[in-house]
Scaffold this motif. Structure first.
Motif, PDB file in Angstrom:
ATOM      1  N   ARG A   1     -13.189   1.393  -9.469  1.00  0.00           N
ATOM      2  CA  ARG A   1     -12.751   2.728  -9.054  1.00  0.00           C
ATOM      3  C   ARG A   1     -12.517   3.615 -10.266  1.00  0.00           C
ATOM      4  O   ARG A   1     -12.933   4.767 -10.302  1.00  0.00           O
ATOM      5  CB  ARG A   1     -11.465   2.621  -8.236  1.00  0.00           C
TER       6      ARG A   1
ATOM      7  N   SER B   1     -16.370  -1.188  -1.454  1.00  0.00           N
ATOM      8  CA  SER B   1     -15.001  -0.646  -1.496  1.00  0.00           C
ATOM      9  C   SER B   1     -14.962   0.758  -2.090  1.00  0.00           C
ATOM     10  O   SER B   1     -13.984   1.484  -1.900  1.00  0.00           O
ATOM     11  CB  SER B   1     -14.096  -1.567  -2.315  1.00  0.00           C
TER      12      SER B   1
ATOM     13  N   ALA C   1       0.833  -1.200   0.000  1.00  0.00           N
ATOM     14  CA  ALA C   1       0.000   0.000   0.000  1.00  0.00           C
ATOM     15  C   ALA C   1       0.873   1.258   0.000  1.00  0.00           C
ATOM     16  O   ALA C   1       0.539   2.273  -0.603  1.00  0.00           O
ATOM     17  CB  ALA C   1      -0.918  -0.004   1.215  1.00  0.00           C
TER      18      ALA C   1
ATOM     19  N   GLU D   1     -11.915  -3.897   0.977  1.00  0.00           N
ATOM     20  CA  GLU D   1     -10.860  -4.604   0.260  1.00  0.00           C
ATOM     21  C   GLU D   1      -9.986  -5.402   1.223  1.00  0.00           C
ATOM     22  O   GLU D   1      -9.593  -6.537   0.945  1.00  0.00           O
ATOM     23  CB  GLU D   1     -10.002  -3.621  -0.539  1.00  0.00           C
TER      24      GLU D   1
ATOM     25  N   HIS E   1     -15.799   2.454   1.367  1.00  0.00           N
ATOM     26  CA  HIS E   1     -15.119   2.076   2.612  1.00  0.00           C
ATOM     27  C   HIS E   1     -13.827   1.333   2.317  1.00  0.00           C
ATOM     28  O   HIS E   1     -13.812   0.418   1.507  1.00  0.00           O
ATOM     29  CB  HIS E   1     -16.015   1.165   3.455  1.00  0.00           C
ATOM     30  N   ARG E   2     -12.777   1.731   3.029  1.00  0.00           N
ATOM     31  CA  ARG E   2     -11.493   1.063   2.815  1.00  0.00           C
ATOM     32  C   ARG E   2     -11.471  -0.363   3.354  1.00  0.00           C
ATOM     33  O   ARG E   2     -10.749  -1.211   2.855  1.00  0.00           O
ATOM     34  CB  ARG E   2     -10.379   1.875   3.491  1.00  0.00           C
ATOM     35  N   TRP E   3     -12.270  -0.647   4.407  1.00  0.00           N
ATOM     36  CA  TRP E   3     -12.203  -1.975   5.030  1.00  0.00           C
ATOM     37  C   TRP E   3     -12.593  -3.092   4.074  1.00  0.00           C
ATOM     38  O   TRP E   3     -12.172  -4.232   4.228  1.00  0.00           O
ATOM     39  CB  TRP E   3     -13.041  -2.050   6.296  1.00  0.00           C
TER      40      TRP E   3
END
Lengths: 516, 326
Positions: free
Chosen positions: A409, A345, A255, A352, A348-350
């Motif tokens: 995205r 996703s 990341a 993925e 919210h980041r959680w």
């Protein structure tokens, strides 16, 4: 991001899926740790296993991805008859059951393999495949196709305007590489490296068999042995936690080093193949070598299995039917999981993170943990096939999300505002904007999930009872009863089913030109 | 599950418990026992013809996997009889079983006096080779060490023959075992997780010899009419694998279980063993052994008592690992 709000059902489904995944991944580890009574702790042999695990995974990732760059680049730049078929077939090793792949590799690189026979003809000494290099070779065989696929997706997302502009500006190969391709590679390569690293981190049978002995013990094998030999659940949980920790660290690192998706938009059209030149000769060589490396073992699996197919016992065909059903159920679950988490996703980041968690988990621990969880309620063996389908879906989910989330995205970045300003409702937005851009990755993801499930020999082994054998299990059983002829027939059947499921779903969902 | 028809289909192919009104006997055994070509189907038919019961086989990998399955299930297990442990594992399982109370006239190369476990078949571990490739097989571990042969063995922590080899070297050489392992290390091509992978490598011609059983060539002779496989008898003696069954202490079918154990050492069960499990029957059947067994190697026997095997397990494991990890 867009101001469009998700229908409530999407949010709730995502939350439910997340809960199931947490149960499968963390809950299983927790159940194992909870049942543990005292533990032998961390030994010198575990350090050795840890070192070997990291080193082989690192080498495998570097080689797989480094070799994939020229191959993917050449595939993007060249159009030739059979290109589509080649891309599909080159993907086969990744979805190949480990046992089948090792047989194929040995037929090429083994002591009596084709390569050594050729070396002997030339008067050169025979090479041994056993050792660290054998492990890395096998891992590159499995993961080179995946890496090529990931890179191809990266190239496909380079806006065609960039390429047109670069040729209008008279860029040479180097300038184009530097200004167009290198930034794309910088975004794609870390992810590809991390994913191959994580896959090899949990390698098990390949590593031991080709590794040459106990020095080639990986953490996953140590976990298996802790369960099976020492019945030391605490040790198994500890090893699994360390393995997961390494995986999470690798994901964190990923990341950090991945540059964010740029907001430079294109008009969403495919690029024309760039002009040729002397570079195409190099490209042709890269493609030929990769195809040879990946296809020769497969060809030998086919050649050996074909004569055995007609004589396969009925139990093998019944097992094949069972495997197809499990793969179908698993693919449906995967579709549900992936859809819910991809939608989530975008906000919210959680989503993925939780979806990818199976990538760092040990399948031995998941199997045993689920066994412990259901055991007080119901005889575990009655759930053998449903549990297999569930775990397979969870295991394939990280790959599905890796294909789906970036595409979703991108589509949102490019079109969400436009779609909102046109007043499209959620349904029209999905039909006109998202689906046309997502159907290719969806086809790829579900095809992959079905194929992986078809070849899986993981949790089923713990749960299975007589009468619920899947094809990989039945194949293993044939091998275990001296019936190597029948088992090579079963291997071919498994190869055909895995590849068939992949191609069918990818084409059916992704459309005819699905694999560019 | 999204699709109800599919869910129903999955349930339909998961065999449901029989609803018939007869008692069920659950026997936990290893994978290859229940395979279509293994002893399981014939044993089931023969026993059900006499017992007025439903014999249900459940399979878990191999001996050690059965043991860990029993431990995982704990008190809740449905298993009445566990069939297929060997003497390297019985000490660990001793607390879970009860005396079987069956007396049988066993034909084993050794005396048997374990009241908890009853043998159903046995064989010698041996290195199997191809006579067309190896002309003079080694006749001892030392000869093997001095040869230039390549050997595939199994990991002792995931395979019963692998563990058997550790016990074999220890039983034959005692304090010298570590030195023998040091000598063997260069001969060992690779170590596989299970027997199948090792035997597969051998058949592919990857190695000259594979750790298996003296009875392995019988399969090739009888099923494939291939007489090129043979097993090497070692001067030190070959280690025995005695496969046993025991009645779980918390069974709800003690009488039926005992009836099964009685059946297990009868002619009906024992005559099935040689050509399905490819091992020697624990009680010689009336018809004797199949013809293909006559030419097999007949070495001297080595066997450590079950308690000793349990006690030295970690020690021999370290010996083997230290030699091979260099």
């Amino acid at each position: 991001m867009s101001a469009r709000r998700d229908p409530r059902i999407v949010t709730w489904t995502a939350a439910l899926v997340a809960a199931v995944l947490i149960l499968v991944n963390l809950g299983a580890l927790g159940a194992v740790a909870w049942r543990a009574e005292g533990s032998a702790g961390w030994s010198a042999a575990d350090w050795a296993a840890l070192r070997f695990t990291l080193w082989q995974a690192f080498l495998s990732a570097v080689f797989s991805v480094a070799l994939a760059v020229p191959v993917a680049r050449a595939l993007v730049r060249r159009r030739f008859p059979g290109r589509q078929a080649l891309i599909v077939l080159m993907g086969a090793p990744f979805i190949l059951p480990v046992l089948v792949a090792v047989t194929g590799l040995l037929a090429v690189f083994g002591r009596n393999g084709v390569m050594n026979d050729a070396l002997a003809l030339l008067g050169l000494p025979r090479l041994s495949i056993y050792g660290l290099h054998g492990v890395v070779l096998a891992h590159v065989f499995f993961n080179l196709p995946l890496s090529v696929r990931l890179l191809l997706q990266g190239w496909a997302r380079v806006p065609s305007e960039h390429l047109r502009l670069s040729s209008a500006l008279g860029f040479g190969g180097w300038a184009r590489f530097r200004h167009v391709e290198a930034p794309m590679l910088a975004r794609i390569l870390p992810g590809a490296l991390a994913i191959v690293f994580l896959i090899c981190l949990t390698s098990f049978a390949v590593a031991l068999t080709l590794g040459g002995g106990p020095r080639a013990t990986t953490l996953e094998l140590a976990i298996y042995q802790a369960f099976r030999f020492d019945f030391d659940l605490g040790r198994a949980a500890l090893l699994a936690a360390v393995q997961a920790g390494i995986g999470l660290a690798a994901l964190q690192l990923l990341a950090r080093v991945t540059p964010p998706e740029t907001a430079v938009t294109g008009l969403d059209r495919a690029a024309p193949p760039p002009p040729g030149g002397w570079a195409t000769a190099l490209g042709a060589t890269a493609i030929t070598l990769a195809a040879l490396f990946l296809m020769a073992p497969l060809a030998l699996v086919v050649a050996r299995g074909l004569p055995q197919l007609p004589g396969l016992p009925a139990v093998v065909w019944r097992a094949a039917l069972r495997s197809i059903l499990v793969a179908a159920a698993s693919t449906l679950l995967l579709a549900l999981f992936a859809a819910a988490l991809t939608a989530a996703s975008l906000r919210h980041r959680w989503a993925e993170g939780i979806g990818s968690s199976a990538l760092v988990a040990s399948s031995m621990v998941i199997g045993t943990g689920l066994f412990l969880i259901v055991n007080p309620v119901i005889a575990p063996e009655t759930l053998a096939l449903p549990v297999t389908a569930l775990v397979n879906a969870a295991m394939a989910l990280p790959f599905a999300l890796r294909a789906l989330i970036p595409a979703a995205r991108r589509a949102e970045v490019d079109f969400a505002r436009l779609s909102l300003s046109l007043g499209l409702n959620a349904r029209a937005h999905w039909r006109l904007v998202l689906w046309p851009r997502l159907r290719k990755p969806v086809g790829f993801a579900l095809g992959l999930g079905a194929a992986l499930s078809m070849g899986d020999l993981g949790v089923i082994v713990l749960f299975a009872q007589t009468g619920s054998e899947t094809l990989p299990m039945q194949m293993h059983r044939l091998m275990g009863a001296y019936r190597s002829g029948d088992s090579s027939g079963a291997a071919l059947l498994l190869l055909a089913l895995s590849l068939g499921a992949f191609v069918l779903l990818e084409r059916l969902i992704g459309g005819r030109d699905a694999d560019t | 599950m999204k699709n109800p028809t599919l869910a129903a289909g999955l349930l339909a192919i998961t065999p449901l418990a029989a609803f018939a009104d007869v008692p069920q006997l659950h026997v936990l055994t290893y994978d290859s026992f229940v395979a279509e070509w293994g002893p399981g189907p014939q044993v089931e038919a023969a026993f059900e013809a006499t017992c007025n019961c439903d014999l249900v086989f459940e399979a878990a990998g191999d001996g050690a996997a059965m043991l860990s399955r029993l431990m995982l299930e704990g008190e809740r297990t449905d298993t009445d009889v566990v069939l297929g442990l060997d003497t390297n594992l019985t000490a660990q399982a001793a607390s879970m079983v009860m005396p079987h109370g069956v007396s049988a006239d066993l034909d084993l190369p050794i005396a048997w006096d374990d009241a908890n476990f009853l043998p159903f078949d046995w064989g010698w571990f041996a290195f199997v080779y191809d006579t067309t490739r190896v002309e003079t097989p080694p006749a001892s571990f030392r000869e093997l060490i001095d040869s230039d042969l390549s050997v595939v063995i199994q990991d002792p922590r995931s395979s019963t023959p692998g563990l058997g080899l550790l016990m074999w070297v220890k039983a034959a050489y005692g304090d010298e075992a570590a030195a023998i392992w040091q000598g063997l290390a260069p001969r060992i091509l690779t170590v596989t997780p299970g027997w199948s992978e090792a035997y597969g490598l051998f058949l592919e011609g990857e190695a000259d010899m594979v750790l298996s059983y003296t009875t392995s060539p019988a399969y090739h002779i009888i099923a494939e009419e291939d007489e090129t496989k043979a097993a090497a008898a070692f001067e030190e003696g070959n280690y025995l694998q005695v496969e046993v069954a025991g009645i779980l202490a918390n069974t709800d079918q003690p009488e039926l279980a005992q009836h099964f154990m009685q059946f297990m050492v009868s002619d009906a069960f024992q005559s099935i063993i040689p050509e399905t499990n490819w091992m020697y029957p624990a009680v010689m059947p009336e018809g004797g052994l199949p013809e293909g067994f006559a030419t097999l190697a007949q070495p001297e026997s080595l066997l450590l008592p079950a308690e000793d095997a349990q006690e030295i397990r970690d020690e021999v494991l370290a010996e083997g690992r230290d030699a091979l990890a260099q």
